[in-house]
Structure formats: C-alpha cells, structure tokens
Design an enzyme around this catalytic site. Structure first.
Site, PDB file in Angstrom:
ATOM      1  N   SER A 271       6.241  -2.146  -2.659  1.00 51.55           N
ATOM      2  CA  SER A 271       5.025  -2.935  -2.510  1.00 51.55           C
ATOM      3  C   SER A 271       4.048  -2.242  -1.579  1.00 51.55           C
ATOM      4  O   SER A 271       4.442  -1.532  -0.657  1.00 51.55           O
ATOM      5  CB  SER A 271       5.371  -4.297  -1.934  1.00 51.55           C
ATOM      6  OG  SER A 271       5.842  -4.136  -0.605  1.00 51.55           O
ATOM      7  N   LYS A 272       2.808  -2.467  -1.806  1.00 50.27           N
ATOM      8  CA  LYS A 272       1.817  -1.728  -1.016  1.00 50.27           C
ATOM      9  C   LYS A 272       1.676  -2.229   0.411  1.00 50.27           C
ATOM     10  O   LYS A 272       1.020  -1.596   1.217  1.00 50.27           O
ATOM     11  CB  LYS A 272       0.474  -1.692  -1.739  1.00 50.27           C
ATOM     12  CG  LYS A 272      -0.335  -2.949  -1.722  1.00 50.27           C
ATOM     13  CD  LYS A 272      -1.693  -2.654  -2.363  1.00 50.27           C
ATOM     14  CE  LYS A 272      -2.369  -3.944  -2.767  1.00 50.27           C
ATOM     15  NZ  LYS A 272      -3.554  -3.716  -3.575  1.00 50.27           N
ATOM     16  N   ARG A 273       2.312  -3.324   0.738  1.00 51.44           N
ATOM     17  CA  ARG A 273       2.313  -3.771   2.131  1.00 51.44           C
ATOM     18  C   ARG A 273       3.190  -2.837   2.956  1.00 51.44           C
ATOM     19  O   ARG A 273       3.005  -2.686   4.153  1.00 51.44           O
ATOM     20  CB  ARG A 273       2.835  -5.202   2.246  1.00 51.44           C
ATOM     21  CG  ARG A 273       1.940  -6.251   1.617  1.00 51.44           C
ATOM     22  CD  ARG A 273       0.644  -6.483   2.378  1.00 51.44           C
ATOM     23  NE  ARG A 273      -0.340  -7.081   1.514  1.00 51.44           N
ATOM     24  CZ  ARG A 273      -1.441  -6.437   1.079  1.00 51.44           C
ATOM     25  NH1 ARG A 273      -1.680  -5.192   1.447  1.00 51.44           N
ATOM     26  NH2 ARG A 273      -2.294  -7.050   0.296  1.00 51.44           N
ATOM     27  N   ASN A 275       4.362   0.357   1.640  1.00 53.80           N
ATOM     28  CA  ASN A 275       4.336   1.738   1.174  1.00 53.80           C
ATOM     29  C   ASN A 275       3.086   1.955   0.355  1.00 53.80           C
ATOM     30  O   ASN A 275       2.647   1.048  -0.316  1.00 53.80           O
ATOM     31  CB  ASN A 275       5.508   1.943   0.205  1.00 53.80           C
ATOM     32  CG  ASN A 275       6.588   2.759   0.806  1.00 53.80           C
ATOM     33  OD1 ASN A 275       6.338   3.811   1.369  1.00 53.80           O
ATOM     34  ND2 ASN A 275       7.800   2.276   0.690  1.00 53.80           N
ATOM     35  N   GLU A 512       0.477  -6.625  -5.544  1.00 53.89           N
ATOM     36  CA  GLU A 512       0.175  -5.935  -6.801  1.00 53.89           C
ATOM     37  C   GLU A 512       1.385  -5.965  -7.724  1.00 53.89           C
ATOM     38  O   GLU A 512       2.514  -6.159  -7.307  1.00 53.89           O
ATOM     39  CB  GLU A 512      -0.236  -4.499  -6.538  1.00 53.89           C
ATOM     40  CG  GLU A 512       0.908  -3.556  -6.252  1.00 53.89           C
ATOM     41  CD  GLU A 512       1.530  -3.750  -4.892  1.00 53.89           C
ATOM     42  OE1 GLU A 512       2.508  -3.104  -4.597  1.00 53.89           O
ATOM     43  OE2 GLU A 512       1.008  -4.595  -4.103  1.00 53.89           O
TER      44      GLU A 512
END
Length: 515
Positions: A271-273, A275, A512
């Site tokens: 997840s972009k939180r 990485n 996302e």
RNA sequence: GGCGCCAUAGUCUAUCGGUUAGGACGCUGCCCUUUCAAGGCGGAGAGACGGGUUCAACUCCCGUUGGCGCUACCA
C-alpha cells in the site's frame, strides 16, 4: 510449453483441448497511480500470451464514474509502455474487439443485463442502502454469511412497474442458487469450493445505469474472446459469481489463475501509505524498466541456481504456471536495488549517458532548473549544491531539521499529512495546485504561510533556503514529492491514526487498488 | 462474525517421500585495491506447532496457530 501442458499439470485426468487462440488481457481501473501490482499482473498475462503465440490486450475498466480519470488512464498507458509491456489491442491502438474502454461500452452491458432480467437470471432491487446495511449487520450478529436476503425477489411485475414509474431508484442483482456448491478451477491451486448459499446476489447494474465490475468483466472477457485470466488473489471470492454469469449466458468461461498479492515488508498488502507503489515513482527514482520487470518476473519464474538476471524473453521462455509460488511475496526494494545496479553496471558509458539524460538531465528540464537557480548563484560552481535535490531520490532529513520551524510539533505532522493527502487528491500536479494546497494548509493551521513553507522547504529540498518551492515541486514531480513527504512524516512520528485521519480530513484515507 | 487463499532462513525462492535442505538479496569474514564501490572466495542463518499415513515426511492427510484477501450501487 503450451497451455495444454499447463492444464494437464493441474488436472491430469481431464486434459482439456485448447481450441481457441490464446488471448489474455490486463484490465486496470484508472483510479490512481499506475500500480506495480498492475505491472505484475500485466507481466504474467503478457508472458503467457507471448509464450503461446497469443494476443495480449489492454482494457480500461472505468465503470466507477466517481473515481476514474483520464489522467490516470493516460498514466497507466505510459507506465506499461515504459516497462515494455506492449499490447496488441487497446484503447489507444484499437483492435477487432473494441472499444477497449468500458465507459464506451455501456450500451453493450445494458443489453446483456436486460437479457438476464428477461430470462429470470437477474432481478430489479429497490432496497435502500440503509436497509441493506441493517440487513448485513443483523447477519453478522447472527453469525450468518452476509448475503442479500431476497427481499425484492418477491416483487411481482405490477409492483416493479409501479416502483419504476414512481421513480424509485433501483439496481439489477443477479440471482444465486440457495443450495449446492460451486467449484472454481484455478489453474494453479486446483479446485476451490464455495457453498452457493454463502455467495452474495451481486449488483450487476448500479442505479446510475453503469455496470459493476462483475458484469462488465464477464461480458467483455467473453466478447473479447479472452481464454486465460491471470488476476490478483483478491478476486478469488468473486469467481463463483463470474462463473455463474458465464453459465447464465451460456458462454465458455476463461481459465482462471489467481496470483498472490504483493506485500509490504510487514506482510500486509502493498500500500502506498507504507511503500511507494506507483510505477512512475520507480521510473522517477532512476530504476531501469528492464530491472523492474526482471524483479517482478523473479516472483513468477525462479531460477534454482545461478543468475537471476533475466530479460523479458528469457522470463517468457522459462515461465511455467506450475512453478508460480502462492505465498504473498514481499516487494523487497533492496533486491530491486541490487538488480538495478547490475543492469546499470552492464551499460556502456555512452549508453549510460543516454539513460541518465533521459532520466533527469534532458535539456528542457535542465533549463527550467537553471531558471530557478539563476538569481541565486554567484559562481557556476554554486549550482551543484543548490540543485542537488533535483537529482536525488530520498533526502537525508532528520527529525530535528523538520521540527526546527515555527510550528508546534503536532502541527508539523499534521501539515505533512495534509500535504500528502491534499496533493494526492488533485488530478493535476503543477505549481499552482501545489501553491493552493500548501497555502490552504497554512489556513487550516492558522499559521503564517512562511512558517509552513519553511517546513516544506526542509522536507522537499533538504534545506530551509533554496530555489522557489512550488516550481521545484512541480519539476520534481508528484511521485518524488509524495515519497519525500512520506519519509518526512515517518521521521516526525507514527503514521496518522484512523482517528487523526478522520479529524484532520473528515474522512478515511482512500487506499489505492490494484487490478 | 462469515467465506476463501497461503505457510522452507530477515527477504525472494529450489525441493514435487529417502538431499550434508540448494541458490539469490541482505548481513558478515577474507582477497583484490590509493579510498569507496564493484568483483572473487568463505561464513552465520530455514522446513510455524501438534497429530496422523509410511520402512521413510519439508514434501501426503487432519487439526492448531499465524499471515492475507473478500465480505460495497470500488475495482
């Protein structure tokens, strides 16, 4: 290796004859940055098609009108092309099975939804979201599987017509058997059983008239003559619904294979939180496309001995469905770094120069950077230190530097989080957007903008004094900026809790999704 | 809560009943070297747990535990 071999491997008793030409697809949803998970899924589908002399196509699944954007679609095309995963048919190049953008196919879905309605395989549902929520809550309490209770199934023709005439909004739901089991035959996992009574009566057409993923996906895969679908594991539980739809229509379903989901180092879903997940980030960071592809390929094709450096061609030669491992692999950036280094070192100096130029030293970009630095230099040699941050990835920022501003530490954290969320919510990323977002943060915190600005100077340029910030951020690009903000936020404290997210922005952070 | 998937070192993996459990990243020692890398040669490090089946189990079966996914008029 042919499809026939692969199938006989999972089900030796029933070797199915592959009669149709192999066709695979990647079908991303344009709702954000092009995700590395999308690249991973695209890679398998690409490799499988090429290995079998088949066709690989790109389809855009933009049935979610609220979240899909053209910007995101364009970014996905750019990113996949950058990786070298070229498609034989797609929204940009057309093909014999177009259109390849679901929003251009709404009439098609309406026709098939009507067919299901007429043949009694689907029904109109007028239930309110409140009723549905209450129903699910009750089912949870009763330890029952969550499933539509069939309320609107009891409506007769007259009642339905009356409700429609009244203008009561409705959706179309598929009927699902109450008894028996559904067997999903996964190419790699073998048969997976589901009790039909635990499969929900999925909505097929939303009240806005758009199809849901489930309908559009089945209709398109059939019309586009897709023979094999490699998709994320997140779809396993909806496979029964898809199979049921194929049988309602009387169509042959494609062979399915579910891939494990890419993970963060803590094993949670990537997840972009936690990485960077955008393909574009890895491009901006200076990874070579062939290295990223090789890295993702290593999760599909393993070499028991010797070199792990493999080209797309070599990956294609060695790919075998039976050898895909099913454990969710951690996206291990240190290994990617090593691989990328290998590729970089193999480049001849001239070739390296070209890569470097294309990456961040093209004339247009350099001129823009020089314009920003121009008034601030006394010697050309001042340029190095002043503009180094344009050519860096992450900056060696310390907590002390970040907190050395005229903002309370709690506000520093909040400002960084708000900037990340605020910029992510914007469709375009340019100096005026950056200015608007950052200034609004100043207002939210009731702080002088210069105090807020100082914080962002440190986080983004590494120094409280530098070239103009908004322009610098635009030139740096959304992906590097997000990463620097993320790293800065990490420095000053724990990631915002759910409660903080709610109070700071008034809603939960949207995460996302991969394809 | 319900349903499903998964399980070899810190990470990616090989093994498809009998191996000193192999390789790669990372870590580490030595060599090379004006430094640092790169490169070469070594080293430490793994079958989650408990039951079966079998002459023999990392491998097959069951259970437990753990991780993950789905549980939307998002995909």
């Amino acid at each position: 290796m042919t499809a026939l071999d692969n199938e006989s491997r999972t089900d030796p008793a029933v070797p199915l004859l592959q009669t149709r030409p192999i066709r695979t697809r990647v079908a991303p949803s344009p709702t954000g940055d092009p995700h590395v998970g999308t690249a991973y899924v695209a890679l398998v589908n690409y490799i499988f098609a090429k290995q079998n002399g088949g066709t690989f196509l790109l389809r855009i699944e933009d049935t979610d009108r609220a979240r899909s954007t053209l910007e995101s679609e364009a970014a996905i095309l750019t990113a996949l092309r950058w990786l070298g995963l070229t498609w034989d048919e797609g929204p940009d190049i057309g093909g014999a099975h177009g259109p390849y953008r679901q929003s251009d196919r709404t009439a098609i879905y309406a026709r098939y939804a009507d067919e299901l309605l007429e043949r009694g395989h689907a029904f109109r549902c007028f239930c309110s979201p409140e009723r549905l929520a209450a129903m699910r809550e009750a089912q949870r309490l009763a330890k029952q599987p969550p499933r539509y209770d069939g309320h609107c199934l009891k409506l007769d023709r007259v009642e339905i017509d009356a409700l429609v005439a009244e203008g009561v909004p409705s959706v179309v739901r598929m009927k699902v058997p109450d008894f028996g089991v559904c067997v999903v035959d996964d190419l790699r996992r073998g048969p997976i059983e589901f009790e039909w009574h635990a499969v929900d009566m999925q909505v097929l057409v939303k009240s806005d008239g758009m199809p849901t993923y489930h309908l559009a996906n089945v209709v398109d895969d059939h019309l586009m003559e897709i023979t094999h679908v490699f998709r994320g594991e997140e779809w396993v539980s909806s496979a029964p619904k898809h199979l049921l739809l194929y049988s309602y229509f009387g169509w042959e379903a494609p062979k399915l294979m579910h891939l494990p989901l890419l993970r963060n180092p803590d094993k949670s879903k990537l997840s972009k939180r936690k990485n960077p997940t955008s393909i574009l980030f890895y491009a901006r960071m200076g990874y070579l496309p062939e290295a990223l592809l090789n890295f993702l390929g290593l999760l599909l094709v393993s070499s028991s001995e010797g070199s792990e450096v493999m080209s797309l061609d070599e990956l294609t030669k060695r790919f075998d469905i039976a050898n895909i491992s099913l454990g969710g692999p951690v996206f291990d950036v240190p290994k990617l770094d090593w691989l990328n280094g290998r590729y970089l070192r193999e480049l001849a100096p001239d070739a390296l120069f070209e890569r470097v130029r294309d990456w961040g030293f093209d004339r247009a970009r350099l001129v823009k950077i020089l314009e920003l630095a121009h008034a601030r230099i006394e010697r050309l040699s001042d340029l190095g230190e002043l503009t180094a941050f344009f050519f860096a990835g992450r900056l060696p920022i310390t907590k002390e530097r970040l907190l050395d501003v005229k903002l309370p530490p709690a506000d520093v954290r909040k400002a960084l989080a708000l900037a990340m969320w605020g910029l992510d919510a914007e469709r375009v990323f340019d100096r005026s957007v950056v200015e608007r977002v950052l200034k609004s943060i100043g207002e939210t915190l009731s702080a002088k903008f210069r105090d807020v600005a100082r914080l962002f100077y440190v986080a983004i340029t590494g120094s409280p004094t530098s070239v103009p910030l908004f322009e610098a951020m635009e030139l740096l690009g959304r992906d590097i900026v997000r990463e620097r903000l993320r790293v800065a936020l990490e420095q000053v404290g724990p990631p915002p809790s759910a409660a903080e997210q709610k109070s700071w922005r008034g809603a939960a952070a949207p995460e996302e999704l991969a394809t």
